[in-house]
Design a protein around this motif. Structure first.
Motif, mmCIF file in Angstrom:
data_model
loop_
_atom_site.group_PDB
_atom_site.id
_atom_site.type_symbol
_atom_site.label_atom_id
_atom_site.label_comp_id
_atom_site.label_asym_id
_atom_site.label_seq_id
_atom_site.Cartn_x
_atom_site.Cartn_y
_atom_site.Cartn_z
ATOM 1 N N SER A 214 28.276 47.870 26.541
ATOM 2 C CA SER A 214 29.162 48.546 25.585
ATOM 3 C C SER A 214 30.480 48.934 26.235
ATOM 4 O O SER A 214 31.540 48.892 25.599
ATOM 5 C CB SER A 214 28.474 49.793 25.019
ATOM 6 O OG SER A 214 27.279 49.449 24.350
ATOM 7 N N THR A 215 30.425 49.320 27.510
ATOM 8 C CA THR A 215 31.650 49.710 28.226
ATOM 9 C C THR A 215 32.663 48.571 28.232
ATOM 10 O O THR A 215 33.843 48.761 27.913
ATOM 11 C CB THR A 215 31.322 50.111 29.671
ATOM 12 O OG1 THR A 215 30.427 51.226 29.657
ATOM 13 C CG2 THR A 215 32.586 50.498 30.436
ATOM 14 N N PHE A 216 32.201 47.378 28.607
ATOM 15 C CA PHE A 216 33.100 46.227 28.669
ATOM 16 C C PHE A 216 33.584 45.820 27.275
ATOM 17 O O PHE A 216 34.768 45.543 27.074
ATOM 18 C CB PHE A 216 32.413 45.040 29.341
ATOM 19 C CG PHE A 216 31.982 45.312 30.753
ATOM 20 C CD1 PHE A 216 32.765 46.079 31.592
ATOM 21 C CD2 PHE A 216 30.785 44.821 31.241
ATOM 22 C CE1 PHE A 216 32.378 46.335 32.903
ATOM 23 C CE2 PHE A 216 30.384 45.067 32.546
ATOM 24 C CZ PHE A 216 31.180 45.826 33.370
ATOM 25 N N ILE A 217 32.651 45.795 26.327
ATOM 26 C CA ILE A 217 32.976 45.289 24.987
ATOM 27 C C ILE A 217 33.861 46.258 24.217
ATOM 28 O O ILE A 217 34.838 45.847 23.579
ATOM 29 C CB ILE A 217 31.677 44.993 24.210
ATOM 30 C CG1 ILE A 217 30.912 43.841 24.891
ATOM 31 C CG2 ILE A 217 31.988 44.625 22.764
ATOM 32 C CD1 ILE A 217 29.532 43.595 24.328
ATOM 33 N N VAL A 218 33.531 47.566 24.260
ATOM 34 C CA VAL A 218 34.295 48.555 23.504
ATOM 35 C C VAL A 218 35.743 48.624 23.994
ATOM 36 O O VAL A 218 36.691 48.612 23.189
ATOM 37 C CB VAL A 218 33.632 49.951 23.602
ATOM 38 C CG1 VAL A 218 34.561 51.037 23.071
ATOM 39 C CG2 VAL A 218 32.327 49.962 22.816
ATOM 40 N N SER A 219 35.926 48.707 25.313
ATOM 41 C CA SER A 219 37.297 48.782 25.844
ATOM 42 C C SER A 219 38.072 47.510 25.529
ATOM 43 O O SER A 219 39.281 47.559 25.244
ATOM 44 C CB SER A 219 37.269 49.032 27.360
ATOM 45 O OG SER A 219 36.590 47.990 28.031
ATOM 46 N N TYR A 220 37.398 46.358 25.556
ATOM 47 C CA TYR A 220 38.058 45.094 25.226
ATOM 48 C C TYR A 220 38.494 45.075 23.760
ATOM 49 O O TYR A 220 39.634 44.687 23.437
ATOM 50 C CB TYR A 220 37.112 43.930 25.505
ATOM 51 C CG TYR A 220 37.579 42.607 24.956
ATOM 52 C CD1 TYR A 220 38.668 41.934 25.517
ATOM 53 C CD2 TYR A 220 36.929 42.030 23.863
ATOM 54 C CE1 TYR A 220 39.092 40.715 25.009
ATOM 55 C CE2 TYR A 220 37.351 40.813 23.351
ATOM 56 C CZ TYR A 220 38.424 40.163 23.916
ATOM 57 O OH TYR A 220 38.852 38.970 23.409
ATOM 58 N N LEU A 221 37.616 45.524 22.858
ATOM 59 C CA LEU A 221 37.927 45.510 21.427
ATOM 60 C C LEU A 221 39.075 46.474 21.104
ATOM 61 O O LEU A 221 39.950 46.154 20.294
ATOM 62 C CB LEU A 221 36.683 45.872 20.614
ATOM 63 C CG LEU A 221 35.552 44.828 20.611
ATOM 64 C CD1 LEU A 221 34.350 45.347 19.822
ATOM 65 C CD2 LEU A 221 36.043 43.508 20.035
ATOM 66 N N ILE A 222 39.072 47.656 21.736
ATOM 67 C CA ILE A 222 40.148 48.612 21.488
ATOM 68 C C ILE A 222 41.482 48.064 22.004
ATOM 69 O O ILE A 222 42.510 48.136 21.313
ATOM 70 C CB ILE A 222 39.842 49.969 22.158
ATOM 71 C CG1 ILE A 222 38.619 50.614 21.509
ATOM 72 C CG2 ILE A 222 41.041 50.906 22.046
ATOM 73 C CD1 ILE A 222 38.161 51.891 22.185
ATOM 74 N N ALA A 223 41.463 47.512 23.218
ATOM 75 C CA ALA A 223 42.686 46.932 23.783
ATOM 76 C C ALA A 223 43.180 45.762 22.931
ATOM 77 O O ALA A 223 44.389 45.581 22.749
ATOM 78 C CB ALA A 223 42.428 46.480 25.218
ATOM 79 N N LEU A 224 42.255 44.997 22.399
ATOM 80 C CA LEU A 224 42.618 43.862 21.550
ATOM 81 C C LEU A 224 43.210 44.354 20.230
ATOM 82 O O LEU A 224 44.218 43.809 19.744
ATOM 83 C CB LEU A 224 41.373 43.007 21.292
ATOM 84 C CG LEU A 224 41.597 41.581 20.788
ATOM 85 C CD1 LEU A 224 42.370 40.767 21.813
ATOM 86 C CD2 LEU A 224 40.256 40.919 20.493
ATOM 87 N N PHE A 225 42.606 45.377 19.669
ATOM 88 C CA PHE A 225 43.085 45.942 18.408
ATOM 89 C C PHE A 225 44.489 46.521 18.559
ATOM 90 O O PHE A 225 45.314 46.424 17.649
ATOM 91 C CB PHE A 225 42.118 47.026 17.927
ATOM 92 C CG PHE A 225 42.545 47.711 16.663
ATOM 93 C CD1 PHE A 225 42.384 47.085 15.426
ATOM 94 C CD2 PHE A 225 43.118 48.982 16.700
ATOM 95 C CE1 PHE A 225 42.793 47.716 14.258
ATOM 96 C CE2 PHE A 225 43.524 49.611 15.533
ATOM 97 C CZ PHE A 225 43.355 48.975 14.302
ATOM 98 N N ARG A 226 44.766 47.094 19.724
ATOM 99 C CA ARG A 226 46.086 47.695 19.978
ATOM 100 C C ARG A 226 47.082 46.675 20.543
ATOM 101 O O ARG A 226 48.201 47.034 20.882
ATOM 102 C CB ARG A 226 45.933 48.850 20.968
ATOM 103 C CG ARG A 226 45.238 50.068 20.386
ATOM 104 C CD ARG A 226 44.991 51.113 21.479
ATOM 105 N NE ARG A 226 46.189 51.361 22.273
ATOM 106 C CZ ARG A 226 47.172 52.188 21.911
ATOM 107 N NH1 ARG A 226 47.094 52.828 20.760
ATOM 108 N NH2 ARG A 226 48.225 52.375 22.701
ATOM 109 N N HIS A 227 46.632 45.422 20.685
ATOM 110 C CA HIS A 227 47.478 44.336 21.204
ATOM 111 C C HIS A 227 47.943 44.622 22.632
ATOM 112 O O HIS A 227 49.059 44.242 23.022
ATOM 113 C CB HIS A 227 48.699 44.111 20.300
ATOM 114 C CG HIS A 227 48.353 43.838 18.877
ATOM 115 N ND1 HIS A 227 47.778 42.647 18.460
ATOM 116 C CD2 HIS A 227 48.483 44.605 17.756
ATOM 117 C CE1 HIS A 227 47.579 42.680 17.156
ATOM 118 N NE2 HIS A 227 47.986 43.873 16.700
#
Length: 236
Positions: free
Chosen positions: A21-34
């Motif tokens: 979850s640590t890797f995936i959540v931070s990746y999704l948030i960073a992706l969402f914020r471009h």
């Protein structure tokens, strides 16, 4: 009784779920914020800018704590097994404990020092985490074979060895290709001269990270077999 209530198997189960979850959540948030590109950024890139950096740091620190607990529990299990069977040398077990703890310290450094703020400390922590983590998987694979048939099944032993080999093979391209990456920006252009090296390094980094997660996944069945308790002695 539910499977996660048997013995201490909740420890590796929590570690696997939380670390993923640590890797995936931070990746999704960073992706969402471009903040990062969709195609394989470095793991650290996904936790470089706030607010994902705060979430990444906190979740990584919790993963490190869960890793320490799991590694210590594994050490005590092998220690007890060795007392009864004499199949694993204490030095080998203690060595695995030490390098495992060092790997968790490396995780804490990575969580505390973002690559965009203190790059040298971040890189040292990452190197410490990966090198010690790979040594831990190798030592535990050896321990698993030494303890067989008293410990894990042969299938689990082979799985651990395969994961250790995969992590080791993926580590070298991660480091070697990183030396040829000349730019440290979060957004990469496919036309950049060093883009192929960045892509290869990032892909291998993700492989190494999830290899560690898969390795701890193999602990779940073993941890169903034992529990730990704290004894308090009062001396007047």
């Amino acid at each position: 009784m539910f499977w996660f209530m048997q013995g201490l198997c909740f420890l590796p189960a929590f570690l696997v779920i939380w670390s993923s979850s640590t890797f995936i959540v931070s990746y999704l948030i960073a992706l969402f914020r471009h903040d990062v590109d969709i195609i394989f950024p470095y793991i650290s890139d996904t936790g470089a800018n706030p607010p994902e950096s705060c979430i990444f740091g906190l979740m990584t620190f919790i993963s490190a704590c869960a890793g320490i607990a799991t590694i210590y529990a594994r050490y005590k299990f092998v220690q007890k097994l060795s007392e009864q069977t004499r199949v694993v040398k204490p030095f080998l077990n203690k060595s695995a404990l030490v390098v495992g703890m060092i790997s968790c310290v490396g995780m804490c450094i990575v969580a505390t020092f973002q690559e965009t703020t203190v790059e040298i400390a971040h890189d040292i922590g990452a190197l410490l985490f990966f090198v010690s983590g790979i040594l831990y998987t190798i030592l535990q694979s050896i321990i698993s074979y030494r303890a067989y048939p008293f410990g894990s099944s042969m299938g689990v032993c082979r799985a651990r060895l395969g994961i250790a080999i995969l992590a080791t093979l993926a580590f070298f391209p991660t480091v070697i290709c990183a030396f040829y990456v000349k730019q440290s920006k979060l957004h990469r252009d496919k036309d950049d001269e060093d883009y192929p090296y960045h892509l290869a390094s990032a892909v291998c980094e993700w492989i190494v990270a999830f290899s560690f997660i898969c390795f701890f996944l193999t602990y779940i069945d073993d941890f169903k077999l034992f529990t730990l308790r704290v004894e308090t002695e009062y001396e007047e």
